[in-house]
Design an enzyme around this catalytic site. Structure first.
Site, PDB file in Angstrom:
ATOM      1  N   LYS A 265      -7.989 -16.535  -1.427  1.00 39.75           N
ATOM      2  CA  LYS A 265      -7.780 -17.881  -1.799  1.00 39.75           C
ATOM      3  C   LYS A 265      -8.419 -18.272  -3.165  1.00 39.75           C
ATOM      4  O   LYS A 265      -8.211 -19.092  -3.865  1.00 39.75           O
ATOM      5  CB  LYS A 265      -8.165 -18.914  -0.780  1.00 39.75           C
TER       6      LYS A 265
ATOM      7  N   LYS B 157       4.815 -12.602   4.856  1.00 43.35           N
ATOM      8  CA  LYS B 157       5.027 -13.328   6.145  1.00 43.35           C
ATOM      9  C   LYS B 157       5.586 -14.709   5.623  1.00 43.35           C
ATOM     10  O   LYS B 157       5.486 -15.221   4.523  1.00 43.35           O
ATOM     11  CB  LYS B 157       3.433 -13.653   6.436  1.00 43.35           C
TER      12      LYS B 157
ATOM     13  N   LYS C  17       3.264 -21.400   5.178  1.00 40.87           N
ATOM     14  CA  LYS C  17       3.399 -22.922   4.816  1.00 40.87           C
ATOM     15  C   LYS C  17       3.371 -23.329   3.457  1.00 40.87           C
ATOM     16  O   LYS C  17       3.878 -24.113   2.827  1.00 40.87           O
ATOM     17  CB  LYS C  17       2.262 -23.598   5.407  1.00 40.87           C
TER      18      LYS C  17
END
Ligand code: TRP
Length: 332
Positions: A113, A195, A198
Site C-alpha cells: 500500500k 487475485k 475490489k
C-alpha cells in the site's frame, strides 16, 4: 454451540467482488449457527487510504444491508460498525506500545500500500495491523476467517497477544486464522495470475456484487481463457478456464470435477455464458434483498445500534482488564 468466538470484518471501501462473496460473507453463514460471531464493517481501517466521506458513509450502510441480504442474521450474531465501539481505538493505543516499528514496516500489505499510495503513507497505514489486532483481541476471538492476504495480520495479532500475556499475565485468547479453501482464490477475469480485487483498474477484471445481469454476462464473455478449446480443470496449464470452473462450481454448489464433466463437449463461448448466468442467477435475489433493506433505513439503523451495544459490552470488559493489567489507575 461449543463456546468458540469468531471475529471477522470487511472494509466498506470499494465495491465487493464475487471473490469477497464466495471467500468471506458466504462462509460466515454456517459459522453463525455454531459460534458466537462478531462481524464488523471496518470503517476505521478504510480511512487509512483516502476516502470520500459521503461515499464511505453510504458504503457502510450498503455493506450492512449486503451482509443481511446474504443471510447474516443480526439476531444470531453481532453485526456492527467498528467506529461505533470506541474500545477499538483505545485498545489499539495500548497495543501500539508493545508493537515494534520494525515488525510493522515489514508487513507485506503495508509495503504494497505504501507503493500504491506513495503520496499518503500515513501513520494509520502502518498501524493498520495493530488496529486489526485490537479488533480481534477485544472479543477474545478463537477463530478469524480471512482471505489468504490477511493471514500475516492474524499472525501479528497472535504475536501481540502472546507478548502481552507474557508481559502482563493471561489476558487475551490467542486467535487462529481460518483460511477457507473453496473459493478463497477467485482470480481476475483478465489476468488469471492475479487475485480478483475490489480495486482493479481494469473494470472487466472483477465482477462486483452490484453488477447487473448484462454487465455480468459481458464480463464473463470477455474473460481471458487460452488458445485451446478444451474445458478442463488444470490451474497451472489453463488458469483462465480453471478459474471459470472454480467460479461456476462456487456458484452452483457443484465441485470442479462435476463442472468439468458438464462442459466437456462444449465450446468456450457457451461455457462462459453458462458461468455468467450461474453468477447472475445467484446474485439477483441478494441484490433485490439488499435494495429492499436499503429503503428500510430505520430497521438498519436499529440493527447497527443493537450490534454496537452488544459489541460494546464485550469490548468494555476486555479493555478494563487491559487497563488494570498495564497499571492505569481505575479507582480503589
Ligand atoms: N483487514 C481486513 C481486510 O481488509 C478487514 C479487517 C479489519 C478484519 N479488521 C479485521 C478481518 C479483523 C478480520 C479480523 O480484509
Amino acid at each position: 454451540m461449543d463456546g468458540k468466538t469468531v471475529y471477522s470484518a470487511i472494509q466498506p471501501s470499494g465495491n465487493l467482488t464475487i471473490g469477497n462473496y464466495v471467500g468471506s460473507i458466504r462462509n460466515w453463514l454456517g459459522m453463525q449457527e455454531e459460534y458466537d460471531c462478531f462481524f464488523a464493517m471496518a470503517d476505521m481501517h478504510a480511512i487509512t487510504v483516502r476516502q470520500e466521506p459521503a461515499e464511505l458513509r453510504r458504503r457502510t450502510l450498503e455493506l450492512a444491508a449486503l451482509y443481511i441480504a446474504c443471510g447474516i442474521d443480526p439476531e444470531k450474531c453481532t453485526l456492527y460498525v467498528q467506529s461505533h465501539v470506541p474500545q477499538h481505538a483505545e485498545l489499539m493505543w495500548v497495543l501500539n506500545t508493545i508493537a515494534y516499528v520494525g515488525e510493522m514496516e515489514r508487513m507485506t500489505q503495508f509495503k504494497d500500500k505504501s507503493q500504491k499510495h506513495a503520496d499518503n503513507i500515513n501513520m494509520g497505514l502502518m498501524d493498520y495491523p495493530v488496529l486489526m489486532a485490537a479488533d480481534i483481541l477485544l472479543y477474545q476471538a478463537d477463530l478469524v476467517p480471512v482471505g489468504q492476504d490477511q493471514t500475516q495480520h492474524v499472525e501479528i495479532t497472535r504475536d501481540l497477544a502472546v507478548r502481552f500475556n507474557n508481559r502482563f499475565g493471561e489476558t487475551f485468547t490467542v486467535p487462529k486464522a481460518l483460511v477457507l479453501k473453496q473459493g478463497a482464490k477467485i482470480a481476475s477475469l483478465q489476468d488469471p495470475a492475479k487475485k480478483m480485487s475490489k480495486s482493479d483498474e481494469n473494470p472487466n477484471a472483477s465482477v462486483y456484487l452490484t453488477d447487473d445481469r448484462d454487465t455480468i454476462l459481458r464480463k464473463f464473455k470477455r474473460a481471458v481463457t487460452d488458445s485451446e478449446s478444451e474445458i478442463r480443470f488444470a490451474p497451472q496449464e489453463k488458469p483462465g478456464v480453471s478459474n471459470l470452473l472454480t467460479i461456476y462450481a462456487s456458484f452452483t454448489g457443484k465441485n470442479t470435477e462435476e463442472a468439468e464433466k458438464e462442459f466437456a463437449w462444449k465450446g468456450y463461448g457457451e461455457f462462459k455464458l453458462a458461468v455468467g448466468e450461474a453468477v447472475a442467477d445467484k446474485l439477483a435475489p441478494v441484490q433485490a434483498e439488499q435494495a429492499r433493506l436499503l429503503k428500510e433505513k430505520a430497521y438498519l439503523g436499529g440493527v447497527l445500534a443493537a450490534g454496537a451495544e452488544r459489541a460494546y459490552k464485550t469490548a468494555r470488559k476486555t479493555l478494563s482488564k487491559v487497563y488494570r493489567k498495564v497499571g492505569f489507575y481505575q479507582g480503589e
